[in-house]
Design an enzyme around this catalytic site. Structure first.
Site, mmCIF file in Angstrom:
data_model
loop_
_atom_site.group_PDB
_atom_site.id
_atom_site.type_symbol
_atom_site.label_atom_id
_atom_site.label_comp_id
_atom_site.label_asym_id
_atom_site.label_seq_id
_atom_site.Cartn_x
_atom_site.Cartn_y
_atom_site.Cartn_z
ATOM 1 N N SER A 184 0.836 -1.205 0.000
ATOM 2 C CA SER A 184 0.000 0.000 0.000
ATOM 3 C C SER A 184 0.866 1.247 0.000
ATOM 4 O O SER A 184 1.957 1.260 0.588
ATOM 5 C CB SER A 184 -0.869 -0.015 1.258
ATOM 6 N N TYR A 208 -1.718 -0.701 10.733
ATOM 7 C CA TYR A 208 -2.032 -1.286 9.420
ATOM 8 C C TYR A 208 -0.873 -1.059 8.450
ATOM 9 O O TYR A 208 -0.380 -1.991 7.814
ATOM 10 C CB TYR A 208 -3.329 -0.683 8.858
ATOM 11 N N LYS A 229 1.952 -3.756 6.641
ATOM 12 C CA LYS A 229 2.261 -3.878 5.207
ATOM 13 C C LYS A 229 3.759 -3.741 4.979
ATOM 14 O O LYS A 229 4.357 -4.487 4.194
ATOM 15 C CB LYS A 229 1.504 -2.806 4.406
HETATM 16 P P1 NAD Z 1 -11.171 -6.977 1.188
HETATM 17 O O1 NAD Z 1 -11.389 -6.954 2.659
HETATM 18 O O2 NAD Z 1 -12.338 -6.781 0.301
HETATM 19 O O3 NAD Z 1 -10.451 -8.333 0.760
HETATM 20 C C1 NAD Z 1 -9.569 -9.032 1.628
HETATM 21 C C2 NAD Z 1 -10.057 -10.473 1.666
HETATM 22 O O4 NAD Z 1 -9.175 -11.215 2.515
HETATM 23 C C3 NAD Z 1 -11.457 -10.622 2.252
HETATM 24 O O5 NAD Z 1 -12.247 -11.395 1.379
HETATM 25 C C4 NAD Z 1 -11.246 -11.321 3.598
HETATM 26 O O6 NAD Z 1 -12.328 -12.156 3.918
HETATM 27 C C5 NAD Z 1 -9.954 -12.082 3.348
HETATM 28 N N1 NAD Z 1 -9.127 -12.343 4.532
HETATM 29 C C6 NAD Z 1 -8.723 -11.475 5.483
HETATM 30 N N2 NAD Z 1 -7.944 -12.094 6.385
HETATM 31 C C7 NAD Z 1 -7.854 -13.392 5.995
HETATM 32 C C8 NAD Z 1 -7.173 -14.524 6.494
HETATM 33 N N3 NAD Z 1 -6.435 -14.481 7.610
HETATM 34 N N4 NAD Z 1 -7.274 -15.695 5.814
HETATM 35 C C9 NAD Z 1 -8.023 -15.784 4.689
HETATM 36 N N5 NAD Z 1 -8.685 -14.733 4.175
HETATM 37 C C10 NAD Z 1 -8.604 -13.553 4.815
HETATM 38 O O7 NAD Z 1 -10.037 -5.889 0.891
HETATM 39 P P2 NAD Z 1 -9.472 -5.360 -0.509
HETATM 40 O O8 NAD Z 1 -9.802 -3.920 -0.602
HETATM 41 O O9 NAD Z 1 -9.829 -6.273 -1.594
HETATM 42 O O10 NAD Z 1 -7.919 -5.440 -0.207
HETATM 43 C C11 NAD Z 1 -7.122 -6.544 -0.604
HETATM 44 C C12 NAD Z 1 -5.713 -6.333 -0.107
HETATM 45 O O11 NAD Z 1 -5.199 -5.104 -0.640
HETATM 46 C C13 NAD Z 1 -5.608 -6.205 1.420
HETATM 47 O O12 NAD Z 1 -4.441 -6.886 1.839
HETATM 48 C C14 NAD Z 1 -5.464 -4.718 1.638
HETATM 49 O O13 NAD Z 1 -4.736 -4.430 2.808
HETATM 50 C C15 NAD Z 1 -4.699 -4.289 0.397
HETATM 51 N N6 NAD Z 1 -4.912 -2.885 0.029
HETATM 52 C C16 NAD Z 1 -6.179 -2.409 -0.111
HETATM 53 C C17 NAD Z 1 -6.386 -1.071 -0.426
HETATM 54 C C18 NAD Z 1 -7.784 -0.505 -0.524
HETATM 55 O O14 NAD Z 1 -7.938 0.706 -0.377
HETATM 56 N N7 NAD Z 1 -8.804 -1.322 -0.798
HETATM 57 C C19 NAD Z 1 -5.289 -0.231 -0.633
HETATM 58 C C20 NAD Z 1 -4.000 -0.751 -0.504
HETATM 59 C C21 NAD Z 1 -3.828 -2.093 -0.171
HETATM 60 C C1 WQD Z 2 -9.955 9.878 0.657
HETATM 61 C C2 WQD Z 2 -10.216 11.361 0.840
HETATM 62 C C3 WQD Z 2 -10.594 11.975 3.132
HETATM 63 C C4 WQD Z 2 -14.362 9.804 3.623
HETATM 64 C C5 WQD Z 2 -7.279 4.890 2.859
HETATM 65 C C6 WQD Z 2 -6.238 4.233 3.738
HETATM 66 C C7 WQD Z 2 -5.054 3.800 2.903
HETATM 67 C C8 WQD Z 2 -5.484 2.947 1.700
HETATM 68 C C9 WQD Z 2 -6.618 3.559 0.950
HETATM 69 C C10 WQD Z 2 -5.225 0.599 2.218
HETATM 70 C C11 WQD Z 2 -9.499 11.952 2.070
HETATM 71 C C12 WQD Z 2 -11.841 12.227 2.311
HETATM 72 C C13 WQD Z 2 -13.192 10.332 3.106
HETATM 73 C C14 WQD Z 2 -15.451 10.667 3.921
HETATM 74 C C15 WQD Z 2 -14.130 12.538 3.160
HETATM 75 N N1 WQD Z 2 -5.945 1.638 2.107
HETATM 76 N N2 WQD Z 2 -13.073 11.681 2.880
HETATM 77 N N3 WQD Z 2 -15.277 12.017 3.676
HETATM 78 O O1 WQD Z 2 -7.625 7.912 3.703
HETATM 79 O O2 WQD Z 2 -6.731 8.356 1.369
HETATM 80 O O3 WQD Z 2 -6.722 6.044 2.258
HETATM 81 O O4 WQD Z 2 -7.674 3.973 1.842
HETATM 82 O O5 WQD Z 2 -4.051 0.437 2.108
HETATM 83 O O6 WQD Z 2 -4.209 3.108 3.753
HETATM 84 O O7 WQD Z 2 -5.820 5.150 4.723
HETATM 85 O O8 WQD Z 2 -8.870 7.087 1.636
HETATM 86 O O9 WQD Z 2 -11.200 7.086 0.859
HETATM 87 O O10 WQD Z 2 -10.746 7.252 3.342
HETATM 88 O O11 WQD Z 2 -10.213 9.194 1.876
HETATM 89 O O12 WQD Z 2 -14.027 13.750 2.974
HETATM 90 O O13 WQD Z 2 -16.507 10.243 4.407
HETATM 91 O O14 WQD Z 2 -11.624 11.550 1.095
HETATM 92 O O15 WQD Z 2 -10.417 12.973 4.099
HETATM 93 O O16 WQD Z 2 -9.127 13.264 1.736
HETATM 94 P P1 WQD Z 2 -7.455 7.474 2.319
HETATM 95 P P2 WQD Z 2 -10.339 7.584 1.957
#
Ligand code: NAD
Ligand code: WQD
Length: 336
Positions: free
Chosen positions: A124, A148, A152
């Protein structure tokens, strides 16, 4: 190629499975369903005509992993399984380190035991230090601000150590910026449990009438319109990035780190307007104080992925909002 997809029932994992199948690769999904629903498999099948094998289980189950890797003749792993709520990680750090870090170690141990050498991991942009002016490339110093993000970064570092220890290991960390959007069919999308923490699912639930109004967190940032700026990337572009990364990294030893972002910053106000256009009405909002821990603005420098993987994000914020709206309006309560 047979690929174990941990967390493949989740938001990004399910979209990636569709594209793996389109490419002719064979995903095998392992998911505990802690944050997803099994009915996503029906949607993957409707879109692709193929239902991937699904195993309900936990990545921390070492015996199950070894069994899966050998019985399915897995050649590579894409590791999405993890918990991802920043605030929850502050309140429950041990749960996050156990699930995200310990889970990844157990997975890598099973891979080592079964001689599976290729791993692609969901890292991330949150691992980067926030004090640096965007755009951020992969050399920006890391300094995650919460458990978190630290979970990562720890996994990224363990992968680097594994690649150094075994000359045949191919370890790829993909650093996602802000994934949003949904499959263009409207059959798959993001389905957060409870009130969404993130902007796009919140907007979608306001648009469909489940929530009253968006609260804009902060209007006095040093950005063109005063609201926070982020790099939003369409989930199908992101899924395509995994295909490109796997095609590159399989058989290419080392630790590879790529930003996956669009390279463009958009404000909360930009997203609010784009969503209004997509759903055909202005969405209600209120102005609120800054959310603690937020930064004003960041976006990716995605050149390394473009140059090395031949990948770049193609979809606009209008595409992201239109696809999210199609998903949310046809599935107002998410997956059943
Ligand atoms: P998500 O929660 O929709 O998907 C994660 C999946 O992993 C879920 O289906 C959950 O049931 C499963 N899971 C969690 N822990 C588990 C375990 N111990 N064993 C088996 N399954 C497990 O989330 P997502 O948005 O699809 O994210 C996928 C990956 O990408 C995550 O690792 C997340 O940290 C990373 N990521 C997400 C974002 C984002 O904003 N969505 C951004 C950067 C990184
Ligand atoms: C985006 C913008 C908020 C909600 C998060 C995690 C990051 C990554 C992605 C996993 C910001 C604003 C939001 C609302 C708002 N995940 N906002 N009202 O915080 O950039 O990133 O998700 O790795 O680790 O921190 O994403 O979608 O929460 O916010 O004004 O109800 O929207 O302040 O400027 P963020 P977000």
């Amino acid at each position: 190629m047979k690929i174990l997809v941990t967390g493949g029932a989740g938001y990004i994992g399910s979209h990636t499975c569709v594209q793996l199948i389109d490419k002719g690769w064979q995903p095998v999904i392992l998911d505990s369903l802690v944050n997803s629903k099994v009915s996503v498999l029906d949607r993957i099948e409707s879109i692709t005509g193929h239902r991937p094998p699904f195993i309900k289980g936990d990545v921390r189950d070492a015996d199950l992993l070894s069994k899966l890797l050998s019985e399915h003749s897995v050649e590579a792993v894409i590791h999405f399984a993890g918990l991802k709520a920043v605030g929850e990680s502050v309140a429950q750090p041990l749960r996050y380190y156990d699930n995200n870090v310990h889970g990844s170690v157990v997975l890598m141990q099973a891979m080592q035991k079964c001689a599976v050498k290729t791993l692609v991991f969901s890292s991330s942009a949150t691992v980067y230090g926030h004090a640096f002016a965007p755009p951020w490339n992969e050399q920006v110093p890391t300094a995650p601000a919460n458990p978190y993000g630290r979970s990562k970064l720890m996994v990224d570092q363990i992968m680097g150590d594994m690649a150094a220890a075994d000359a045949a290991c191919s370890m790829t960390s993909l650093r996602y910026f802000n994934p949003v959007g949904a499959h263009a069919s409207g059959l798959m999308g993001e389905d957060p449990q409870g009130t969404p923490n993130n902007l796009m699912p919140y907007l979608a639930q306001v648009a469909v009438g489940r929530l009253e109004a968006l609260q804009i967190y902060g209007t006095d940032y040093d950005t063109p319109d005063g609201t926070g700026v982020r790099d939003y990337i369409h989930v199908t572009d992101l899924a395509q990035g995994h295909i490109a990364a796997l095609a590159y990294a399989h058989g290419q030893p080392g630790h590879h780190v790529f930003n996956l972002g669009s390279g463009q910053g958009h404000s909360v106000m930009d997203m609010l307007k784009a969503f209004g256009k997509a759903c055909g009405r202005e969405l209600p909002y209120t102005l609120s104080p800054r959310r603690p821990g937020d930064v004003a603005a960041y976006w990716a420098n995605p050149q390394h992925a473009r140059n090395t993987l031949g990948w770049h994000a193609e979809k606009s914020i209008d595409d992201m909002c239109q696809d999210t709206w199609r998903w949310q309006s046809s599935n107002p309560n998410g997956y059943l």
